[in-house]
Design an enzyme around this catalytic site. Structure first.
Site, PDB file in Angstrom:
ATOM      1  N   GLY A 109       1.053  -4.323   1.072  1.00  0.00           N
ATOM      2  CA  GLY A 109       2.431  -4.492   0.629  1.00  0.00           C
ATOM      3  C   GLY A 109       3.319  -4.904   1.789  1.00  0.00           C
ATOM      4  O   GLY A 109       3.104  -4.544   2.935  1.00  0.00           O
ATOM      5  N   CYS A 110       4.370  -5.664   1.481  1.00  0.00           N
ATOM      6  CA  CYS A 110       5.284  -6.133   2.520  1.00  0.00           C
ATOM      7  C   CYS A 110       6.564  -5.324   2.556  1.00  0.00           C
ATOM      8  O   CYS A 110       7.493  -5.663   3.267  1.00  0.00           O
ATOM      9  CB  CYS A 110       5.617  -7.608   2.304  1.00  0.00           C
ATOM     10  SG  CYS A 110       6.615  -7.918   0.834  1.00  0.00           S
ATOM     11  N   GLY A 111       6.635  -4.245   1.746  1.00  0.00           N
ATOM     12  CA  GLY A 111       7.804  -3.389   1.790  1.00  0.00           C
ATOM     13  C   GLY A 111       8.767  -3.583   0.642  1.00  0.00           C
ATOM     14  O   GLY A 111       9.741  -2.860   0.527  1.00  0.00           O
ATOM     15  N   LEU A 112       8.518  -4.543  -0.250  1.00  0.00           N
ATOM     16  CA  LEU A 112       9.331  -4.741  -1.432  1.00  0.00           C
ATOM     17  C   LEU A 112       8.491  -4.390  -2.647  1.00  0.00           C
ATOM     18  O   LEU A 112       7.366  -4.860  -2.782  1.00  0.00           O
ATOM     19  CB  LEU A 112       9.812  -6.203  -1.542  1.00  0.00           C
ATOM     20  CG  LEU A 112      10.794  -6.650  -0.461  1.00  0.00           C
ATOM     21  CD1 LEU A 112      11.065  -8.137  -0.609  1.00  0.00           C
ATOM     22  CD2 LEU A 112      12.085  -5.873  -0.544  1.00  0.00           C
TER      23      LEU A 112
END
Length: 265
Positions: A109-112
């Site tokens: 995941g990229c944090g969003l």
């Protein structure tokens, strides 16, 4: 597990005479799982009230559903670990959700939430279809009345609010420990009630972040007013979507960042 939004706890406050015990109000925070056609998709940490509105608003603002009619049934079940909201949705939307989940498998995941690539972090938002211009006076009137519609915040100081304003009057307001959840509750309620998103504006107690503007724009809201500041990305998104974005909103003054032509004296 309790589904009450407000709890009380004994605390000890200091004054010139030392420590004194008294009761303090705390906002509850619960794990809320959104379960689509029997499969859990996401777990939100939320204030346990207005959960049907939260589930519908989240589903629409995140693109899981494209219309209220694609939700056939919704049921809230309390468990020993948290709360499950079961949504029975159209088969085509469920297939799209499963395909999205397959694409996410094995990726970092990229944090969003729900975003699996950098390109997906720049959503293609619909252009807002605007109604009549809003007046400075009706915006200021709603801001002066906003605190009265946030009883949990007044009691605890730890929740966010989101309200819908039309003709200067707050017609509905929702609170949550998560600012995104508060907005999703408002969106879900508004969709159920048939609100015309072009005839008023959304008022939020938090900053106007990328996610808040994206959720509002995806739902068709034409104007959002935030008590705190916007981010630069939020301003760019609002500009592109034709949304009027207001920040630092106070009863005495506010700042219009995008599309000021929709604000009248």
């Amino acid at each position: 597990m309790t589904s009450l939004p407000l709890q009380h706890h004994t605390v000890y406050r200091t004054d010139s005479d030392g420590l004194h015990g008294e009761q303090d109000a705390l906002a509850e925070e619960a794990a809320v799982a959104l379960v689509y056609n029997g499969i859990t998709h996401v777990v939100l940490m939320a204030t346990p009230q207005n959960l049907e509105a939260l589930a519908l608003g989240f589903s629409l603002s995140e693109g899981i559903l494209t219309a209220k009619s694609e939700l056939y049934d919704i049921e809230v079940n309390e468990t020993c670990d948290g709360i499950e909201v079961h949504l029975d949705i159209a088969s085509a939307r469920f297939q799209a959700l499963k395909e999205h989940r397959r694409n996410m498998t094995g990726r970092t995941g990229c944090g969003l939430c729900g975003i699996d690539s950098l390109a997906a972090a720049k959503p293609r938002l619909p252009q807002a279809a605007r109604g009549r211009p809003l007046t400075v006076r009706e915006i200021q009137t709603a801001l002066a009345d906003f605190d009265r519609h946030q009883p949990l915040r007044q009691a605890t100081g730890s929740v966010h609010g989101a309200a819908w304003v039309q003709n200067g009057s707050i017609s509905a307001a929702f609170e949550d420990v998560g600012r995104h959840n508060a907005l999703d509750k408002l969106i879900g309620h508004g969709i159920r009630e048939g609100y015309d998103w072009q005839q008023g504006f959304a008022l939020i107690s938090s900053r106007a972040s990328y996610e808040m503007v994206a959720k509002a724009a995806a739902s068709g809201i034409g104007c959002i007013a935030a008590v705190s500041a916007p981010t630069a990305l939020a301003v760019r998104l609002a500009e592109q979507a034709g949304m009027t974005l207001i920040g630092f909103a106070r009863p005495q003054k506010f700042t219009v960042y995008t599309h000021p032509q929709y604000i009248a004296e």
